[in-house]
Enzyme design. Structure first.
Site, PDB file in Angstrom:
ATOM      1  CE  LYS A  69      -4.130  -2.663   1.959  1.00 45.89           C
ATOM      2  NZ  LYS A  69      -4.362  -3.081   3.729  1.00 45.89           N
TER       3      LYS A  69
ATOM      4  CD  GLN B  91      -3.404  -4.249   6.232  1.00 47.20           C
ATOM      5  OE1 GLN B  91      -3.190  -3.648   6.215  1.00 47.20           O
ATOM      6  NE2 GLN B  91      -4.142  -5.922   6.100  1.00 47.20           N
TER       7      GLN B  91
ATOM      8  CG  ASP C 137     -10.105  -0.618   4.670  1.00 47.33           C
ATOM      9  OD1 ASP C 137      -9.401  -1.338   3.659  1.00 47.33           O
ATOM     10  OD2 ASP C 137      -9.024  -0.588   5.820  1.00 47.33           O
TER      11      ASP C 137
END
Ligand code: NAD
Length: 291
Positions: A52, A96, A119
């Site tokens: 990322k 994460q 997200d």
């Protein structure tokens, strides 16, 4: 058979994002800033976060990594999240997953400011998605939609089978494909571990989206001639002939389905690369919304 090249399509999305950044710079606008929280030492999580960050560099985003030992308490992590929520330079951030067992994942995701939730996992954004209100779509389903649209696969009126009902893939993609919009209007069935006669459901479907994580589960005799298959599954399978000792395998037995399908995504190189480019697209959107 037409192969849907996710690596190529993801590259195109990243190039488009880069163009937007060049344009922002010309207009003296801020570049997007994505932050990632990584807790613990999990190898796969580190790899995902690094990819990322690399993608951020490619398009000219600023990125920050907040690394914490897996002994961090839930309250300390929440306090760190609150600091990031209040940091005006950070446009979007991700936590994460998975988190260590002593930390309640749901509680943590609820603390992420919905305005920075790139997200798309905060209940506010998930709810908006369900209602069809513009918001940050979870990255993997958004990537699947992008692959379908750019490959010009018709969804309207088609029978679409989603296999798997996870919160990050199966459930959201089933909602999106049933909505009344240019990439939706499908008649969607959701199958899961308790479903009966999956083969019959597969044979009736024009589009199959598989997100179960069982290697080569879907065989050629389970699919209809000319159907489209999106294979989300990613499983490491032992392979002594590979230098790494394993290979990445999807849910679909590519060899046996390839002579029958219309469109298919390979694994690796299908849905996987799209997830990161869609995360960056969400971060650009967050930045534009705060202009
Ligand atoms: P999950 O692992 O949380 O759950 C698996 C789902 O499969 C469940 O909903 C279960 O009901 C269903 N299932 C299990 N066995 C089944 C069976 N025999 N028949 C029908 N359904 C069955 O789901 P997930 O987190 O969406 O992950 C699924 C796969 O997708 C994994 O391999 C994961 O690594 C992969 N994945 C890939 C990406 C990507 O970017 N390409 C992103 C997320 C997940």
């Amino acid at each position: 058979m037409k192969l849907i090249d996710g690596k190529d399509i993801s590259g195109k999305v990243l190039d488009e994002i880069k163009l937007s950044i060049d344009e922002r710079l010309k207009n003296n606008l801020k570049v997007p800033h994505l932050a990632a929280i990584l807790v613990g030492d999990d190898g796969a999580s580190k790899t995902y976060v690094n990819s990322k960050i690399k993608a951020c560099e490619r398009v000219g985003f600023k990125s920050s990594l907040f690394k914490f030992d897996d002994s961090i308490s839930e309250n300390e992590l929440i306090s760190q999240i609150q600091d990031i929520n209040e940091d005006n330079d950070i446009d979007g951030f991700i936590v994460q997953l998975p988190l260590p067992k002593h930390i309640n994942q749901e509680k943590i995701l609820n603390k992420v400011s919905p305005d920075k939730d790139v997200d798309g996992f905060h209940p506010n954004n998930y709810g908006k998605m369900t209602l069809g209100i513009d918001t940050f779509l979870p990255a993997t389903p958004a990537g699947i939609i992008e692959l379908i649209e750019r490959s010009e696969i018709q969804t309207e009126g088609k029978k679409c089978l989603v296999i798997g009902r996870s919160q990050i893939v199966g459930r959201p993609i089933s909602i999106l494909l049933s909505q009344n919009n240019s990439f939706g209007n499908s008649t969607v069935t959701v199958a899961h571990s308790r479903s009966k006669d999956l083969k019959k459901l597969c044979l009736e479907s024009d589009i199959i989206i598989s997100a179960i994580g069982i290697p080569e589960f879907i065989k050629g005799d389970m699919i209809k001639e000319g159907s489209s298959i999106i294979d989300v599954g990613i499983t490491r399978v032992k392979d002594i002939s590979s230098p790494k000792g394993y290979r990445i395998t999807g849910d679909v037995d590519f060899k046996s389905v390839s002579s029958k399908v219309g469109y298919i995504t390979p694994v690796p190189g299908g849905v996987g690369p799209m997830t990161i480019s869609m995360l960056l697209k969400n971060t650009l959107k967050a930045c534009e919304l705060s202009d």
